[in-house]
Enzyme design. Structure first.
Site, PDB file in Angstrom:
ATOM      1  N   GLU A 146       0.811  -1.217   0.000  1.00 42.06           N
ATOM      2  CA  GLU A 146       0.000   0.000   0.000  1.00 42.06           C
ATOM      3  C   GLU A 146       0.843   1.264   0.000  1.00 42.06           C
ATOM      4  OE1 GLU A 146      -2.762  -3.189   0.961  1.00 42.06           O
ATOM      5  OE2 GLU A 146      -0.758  -2.669   1.681  1.00 42.06           O
ATOM      6  N   HIS A 215     -10.208  -5.745  10.220  1.00 42.93           N
ATOM      7  CA  HIS A 215     -10.952  -5.478   8.988  1.00 42.93           C
ATOM      8  C   HIS A 215     -12.271  -4.763   9.260  1.00 42.93           C
ATOM      9  CE1 HIS A 215      -8.106  -8.545   7.682  1.00 42.93           C
ATOM     10  NE2 HIS A 215      -8.400  -8.236   6.424  1.00 42.93           N
TER      11      HIS A 215
END
Length: 410
Positions: A146, A215
């Protein structure tokens, strides 16, 4: 990994998402004395009943069943207002894709990058079908890094492209926080205006269905304090498409927050092109008694609570703030001047969350119009549990909203 995430996404989006109620006491507004508040309380129980303290006006306790779901029934959504109009029906993730595809057709500098966004079509299929149409240079599959591909996207924006960076999960973008804060948000300023950063950073977040703590993060408040960043949150297919197009056309870096439980929400949207204002809130339901400010998935919890409140004789005004930075203080202020009472409902954490910033902004600008303290209903300051029952206890539920409004309007 893509197959695993896709499986999770399907289970998240298609589940019936029956919510349990938090066991939470909400006290009356500050106009009552402390001793009165100690004796009058309401607890929302896990079976959906509201149990009132014995010292509540009228004497004994009372119980009422409230049914609550993750998203509202069709008649409660914006789809009801457009069902008789011309247009076409899309799921929310399809509306995001349509907006992205229209902008890629219109502007050849628009490109997409992220993990599995290409031939796999994205974890939640927002970019499905774009790679064969536009090629691997405009729809770029990246490694699982990322910080690297976010930095690459910011660099591409500096050189004249308009990248749309997808985070497979918004929690993963914490790995790119340095790029987003020190580069994305500041380069226009630190370069003396020589560089614009027209980049969109988007992806799913929020509490889904047993996705675990890592998450299930709500990162709006993490990015809110970064100078130079705009933030919006979509809640319907209509505003998902309109905000996507507006974000891509903006010369400012924009973070678009999507919710994992709303991707399969369906609505009829216009056939003609439209672009929404990135800094404008949406009036969902006009009312006179209390202003309820919310965004993203909590919009549907609020609308569900609004049905109960109307049945009880209240007239709530519901506003989807949509723009998380900056706030639309014009729309919010006009509502506060009319109702004189405010309830904020968010899925973000209570400490340092969007609600805390919104409370400060309202207090600073519209304090003289308030007849009662602002009530902020937020998620609990704990990592989201994996167990489904515990997971629901951390998130604001419709009965809590009903209770808060009742007590605020007493």
């Amino acid at each position: 990994m893509a197959a695993i995430i896709q499986g999770i996404g399907a289970a998240t989006a298609l589940s019936s998402a029956n919510s349990l109620d938090s066991n939470k006491s909400l006290f009356a507004n500050s106009r009552t004395s402390f001793s009165e508040r100690k004796g009058r309380f309401c607890v929302v129980r896990s079976d959906g009943r509201l149990s009132y303290g014995l010292n509540r006006r009228g004497g004994g306790g009372r119980a009422e069943q409230i049914i609550n779901n993750a998203v509202a029934a069709k008649e409660d959504t914006a789809a009801a207002s457009t069902s008789s109009k011309p247009g076409h029906e899309l799921l929310l993730f399809e509306a995001l894709r349509e907006g992205l595809e229209e902008e890629m057709d219109r502007d050849p500098t628009v490109c997409v990058m992220g993990e599995d966004v290409g031939h796999y079509g994205g974890s939640y299929k927002v970019t499905k079908g774009l790679a064969p149409k536009y090629g691997d240079l405009r729809v770029l599959d990246t490694p699982i890094a990322e910080n690297s591909f976010t930095g690459m996207g910011i660099g591409a924006a500096m050189t004249g492209l308009r990248p749309v960076i997808e985070g497979m999960n918004m929690g993963f973008l914490l790995l790119a926080f340095n790029q987003i804060s020190n580069n994305c948000g500041m380069l226009h300023y630190t370069s003396g205006g020589q560089f614009k950063i027209p980049v969109v950073i988007r992806g799913p977040g929020g509490v889904g269905r047993q996705l675990g703590a890592e998450h299930s993060q709500r990162l709006e408040s993490y990015f809110q304090s970064i100078p130079g960043i705009q933030m919006v949150a979509c809640s319907t297919p209509y505003n998902a498409k309109g905000l996507m197009k507006a974000a891509i056309r903006s010369d400012n870096p924009v973070i678009l927050f999507e919710h994992v439980l709303l991707y399969n929400l369906k609505e009829r949207i216009p056939d003609e092109e439209y672009v929404l204002n990135l800094e404008e809130a949406e009036m969902v339901r006009p009312g006179e008694d209390v202003t309820i400010l919310t965004y993203s998935r909590m919009r549907y919890h609020v609308m569900q609570a609004a049905k109960t409140l109307v049945d009880k004789g209240y007239d709530p005004e519901v506003i989807d703030i949509r723009s998380l930075k900056p706030f639309d203080l014009h729309t919010i202020g006009n509502s506060v001047k009319k109702t004189h009472r405010v309830v904020i409902v968010e899925e973000c954490m209570r400490t340092g969350g969007i609600g805390a910033s919104l409370t400060a902004a309202i207090t600073e600008n519209f304090h003289d119009y308030l007849d009662a303290p602002i009530v902020c209903l937020s998620s609990q300051d704990v990592p989201t549990p994996y167990a489904g029952t515990l997971e629901n206890w951390t998130v604001v539920q419709p009965p809590q909203i009903v209770t808060a409004v009742e007590q605020l309007c007493q």
